[in-house]
Design a protein around this motif. Sequence first.
Motif, PDB file in Angstrom:
ATOM      1  N   GLY A 131       0.997  -0.834   0.295  1.00 32.63           N
ATOM      2  CA  GLY A 131      -0.063   0.741   0.096  1.00 32.63           C
ATOM      3  C   GLY A 131       1.065   1.507   0.138  1.00 32.63           C
ATOM      4  N   GLY A 132       1.497   1.229  -0.830  1.00 26.67           N
ATOM      5  CA  GLY A 132       3.009   2.324  -0.412  1.00 26.67           C
ATOM      6  C   GLY A 132       2.562   3.623  -1.922  1.00 26.67           C
ATOM      7  N   VAL A 133       2.626   4.757  -1.151  1.00 29.83           N
ATOM      8  CA  VAL A 133       2.568   6.079  -1.693  1.00 29.83           C
ATOM      9  C   VAL A 133       3.764   6.192  -2.483  1.00 29.83           C
ATOM     10  N   ASN A 134       3.852   5.581  -3.482  1.00 31.16           N
ATOM     11  CA  ASN A 134       4.630   5.829  -4.178  1.00 31.16           C
ATOM     12  C   ASN A 134       4.190   6.436  -5.074  1.00 31.16           C
ATOM     13  N   LYS A 135       3.844   6.977  -5.484  1.00 34.35           N
ATOM     14  CA  LYS A 135       3.197   8.538  -6.390  1.00 34.35           C
ATOM     15  C   LYS A 135       2.040   9.565  -5.788  1.00 34.35           C
ATOM     16  N   GLY A 136       1.888   9.679  -4.498  1.00 32.90           N
ATOM     17  CA  GLY A 136       0.813  10.240  -4.069  1.00 32.90           C
ATOM     18  C   GLY A 136      -0.156   9.883  -3.469  1.00 32.90           C
ATOM     19  N   SER A 137      -0.880  10.419  -2.876  1.00 32.93           N
ATOM     20  CA  SER A 137      -2.069  10.213  -2.596  1.00 32.93           C
ATOM     21  C   SER A 137      -3.200  11.634  -2.868  1.00 32.93           C
ATOM     22  N   LYS A 138      -3.900  11.076  -3.262  1.00 32.16           N
ATOM     23  CA  LYS A 138      -5.031  12.446  -4.175  1.00 32.16           C
ATOM     24  C   LYS A 138      -5.945  12.787  -2.360  1.00 32.16           C
ATOM     25  N   VAL A 139      -5.746  11.723  -2.022  1.00 27.46           N
ATOM     26  CA  VAL A 139      -6.145  12.234   0.034  1.00 27.46           C
ATOM     27  C   VAL A 139      -5.211  13.603   0.248  1.00 27.46           C
ATOM     28  N   ALA A 140      -3.995  13.113   0.401  1.00 32.07           N
ATOM     29  CA  ALA A 140      -3.047  14.729   0.591  1.00 32.07           C
ATOM     30  C   ALA A 140      -3.604  15.557  -0.112  1.00 32.07           C
ATOM     31  N   ASP A 141      -3.529  15.176  -1.246  1.00 38.14           N
ATOM     32  CA  ASP A 141      -3.319  16.631  -2.355  1.00 38.14           C
ATOM     33  C   ASP A 141      -4.774  16.896  -1.705  1.00 38.14           C
ATOM     34  N   VAL A 142      -5.595  16.911  -1.340  1.00 36.32           N
ATOM     35  CA  VAL A 142      -6.996  17.563  -0.961  1.00 36.32           C
ATOM     36  C   VAL A 142      -6.795  18.497   0.194  1.00 36.32           C
ATOM     37  N   ILE A 143      -6.180  17.094   1.227  1.00 31.46           N
ATOM     38  CA  ILE A 143      -5.872  17.755   2.890  1.00 31.46           C
ATOM     39  C   ILE A 143      -4.951  19.291   2.249  1.00 31.46           C
ATOM     40  N   GLY A 174       9.158   5.836  22.148  1.00 34.48           N
ATOM     41  CA  GLY A 174      10.206   5.813  21.534  1.00 34.48           C
ATOM     42  C   GLY A 174      10.880   6.927  22.304  1.00 34.48           C
ATOM     43  N   SER A 175      12.184   7.772  21.611  1.00 31.02           N
ATOM     44  CA  SER A 175      13.116   8.998  22.134  1.00 31.02           C
ATOM     45  C   SER A 175      12.993  10.012  21.814  1.00 31.02           C
ATOM     46  N   GLY A 176      11.415  10.556  21.490  1.00 32.65           N
ATOM     47  CA  GLY A 176      11.089  12.360  21.546  1.00 32.65           C
ATOM     48  C   GLY A 176      12.011  11.989  19.912  1.00 32.65           C
ATOM     49  N   MET A 177      11.437  11.709  19.303  1.00 34.66           N
ATOM     50  CA  MET A 177      11.301  11.843  17.417  1.00 34.66           C
ATOM     51  C   MET A 177      10.962  12.759  16.989  1.00 34.66           C
ATOM     52  N   PRO A 178      11.834  13.961  15.550  1.00 32.42           N
ATOM     53  CA  PRO A 178      10.728  15.139  15.092  1.00 32.42           C
ATOM     54  C   PRO A 178       9.690  14.594  14.793  1.00 32.42           C
ATOM     55  N   GLN A 179       8.084  15.322  15.017  1.00 33.45           N
ATOM     56  CA  GLN A 179       6.970  15.480  14.677  1.00 33.45           C
ATOM     57  C   GLN A 179       6.897  16.833  13.496  1.00 33.45           C
ATOM     58  N   ASN A 180       6.460  16.792  12.940  1.00 34.76           N
ATOM     59  CA  ASN A 180       5.607  17.287  12.023  1.00 34.76           C
ATOM     60  C   ASN A 180       5.621  17.175  11.030  1.00 34.76           C
ATOM     61  N   GLY A 181       3.351  17.485  11.367  1.00 28.15           N
ATOM     62  CA  GLY A 181       1.818  16.920  10.593  1.00 28.15           C
ATOM     63  C   GLY A 181       2.224  17.094   9.200  1.00 28.15           C
ATOM     64  N   SER A 182       2.197  19.148   8.858  1.00 24.49           N
ATOM     65  CA  SER A 182       2.239  19.655   7.239  1.00 24.49           C
ATOM     66  C   SER A 182       3.525  18.805   6.441  1.00 24.49           C
ATOM     67  N   ALA A 183       4.702  18.136   7.045  1.00 25.21           N
ATOM     68  CA  ALA A 183       5.848  17.964   6.567  1.00 25.21           C
ATOM     69  C   ALA A 183       5.696  16.248   6.308  1.00 25.21           C
ATOM     70  N   ALA A 184       4.249  15.475   6.363  1.00 20.17           N
ATOM     71  CA  ALA A 184       4.285  14.293   6.688  1.00 20.17           C
ATOM     72  C   ALA A 184       3.507  14.261   5.466  1.00 20.17           C
ATOM     73  N   ILE A 185       2.309  15.043   5.920  1.00 20.20           N
ATOM     74  CA  ILE A 185       1.195  15.914   4.406  1.00 20.20           C
ATOM     75  C   ILE A 185       1.702  15.438   3.059  1.00 20.20           C
ATOM     76  N   LYS A 186       2.228  16.675   3.336  1.00 23.25           N
ATOM     77  CA  LYS A 186       3.115  17.350   2.169  1.00 23.25           C
ATOM     78  C   LYS A 186       3.943  16.689   1.191  1.00 23.25           C
ATOM     79  N   ALA A 187       4.244  15.485   2.462  1.00 21.83           N
ATOM     80  CA  ALA A 187       5.516  14.148   1.296  1.00 21.83           C
ATOM     81  C   ALA A 187       4.679  13.111   1.086  1.00 21.83           C
ATOM     82  N   GLN A 188       3.402  13.583   1.190  1.00 20.23           N
ATOM     83  CA  GLN A 188       2.627  12.325   0.013  1.00 20.23           C
ATOM     84  C   GLN A 188       1.826  12.610  -0.823  1.00 20.23           C
ATOM     85  N   THR A 189       1.772  14.027  -0.726  1.00 18.20           N
ATOM     86  CA  THR A 189       1.505  14.374  -2.620  1.00 18.20           C
ATOM     87  C   THR A 189       1.831  13.811  -4.111  1.00 18.20           C
TER      88      THR A 189
END
Length: 310
Positions: A131-143, A174-189
């Motif tokens: 289920g890899g987002v290898n060419k992006g997701s329209k759900v991420a595009d909509v968001i 976890g060991s306090g790994m950095p989180q970035n919601g916007s970057a996560a969604i943008k990465a999958q457009t």
Amino acid sequence: MKKKLWSWLLAAAMVLPILSTPSWAAGYTQTRYPIVLVHGLLGFDNIGPFGYWYGIPSALRDGGAKVYVAQVSATNSTEVRGEQLLTQVQQILAITGASKVNLIGHSHGGPTSRYVASVRPDLIASVTTVGGVNKGSKVADVITGALPPGSFGDTVFNSIVGAIGTLIDFLSGGSGMPQNGSAAIKAQTTATMAAFNAAHPEGVPPTACGEGAYQARGVSYFSWSGAKAYTNVLDVIDPALALTSLAFSGAKNDGLVASCSTHLGRVIRDDYAMNHMDEVNQTIGLVNIFETNPVTLFRQHANRLQGMGL
């Protein structure tokens, strides 16, 4: 004579089930290189007794595989997650003495795994995206379309998703790994993944819905995915996936990613009657009872890798 014949028939009846179910034979999933499972967006390894890869690591280990579950940022860019994964791969190699690993990534874990294979192909035997987002997701595009970068909505969204990622990281030890919601969604457009694929093209199909190179720079590439958003009335996640599937305008999808977008390298199948979470046996095994169990798919794939000397 008749008694002897019945004895032979009884013995055959006992042996046939064993011969017809080789997938549960000892050593069936014993790959040459360790398997590393890489979670997707808002993923984790384990939260208490609840695992993201529900029942999959233990099933693989029962057949002889060495299995490690990676823990990368629940929400962040592909590159940030990829560097975190690379560090963990190097640690696994140091612990096991192996020279390479087999990476299996679900959802955003697919591009995350591909990043590592692209920058350090010498450490990777194979990459498999589920289920890899290898060419992006329209759900991420909509968001991202509804919440332009820098807007108030984007700021609020990033805070909420980032907070969820931080909570998941804490609960999973976890060991306090950095989180970035916007970057996560943008990465999958689709736009961001197009740029990512230009930089890391290994295994990417040159056509819209074809197969990519089965092997590139010494790394073997595979993929599979589901194509049914609603599969089990008992699963509380299914209604949400049925809703998000509307973003694809009828195109085959698993609720979050279009089937064609999941293609990478050798496409095993892109039409299992599974949704995006069924692919990793979620929620807690409430999957489509009329489809091959996802745990079986992972076991079969481990055996496939074994047969290829991986």
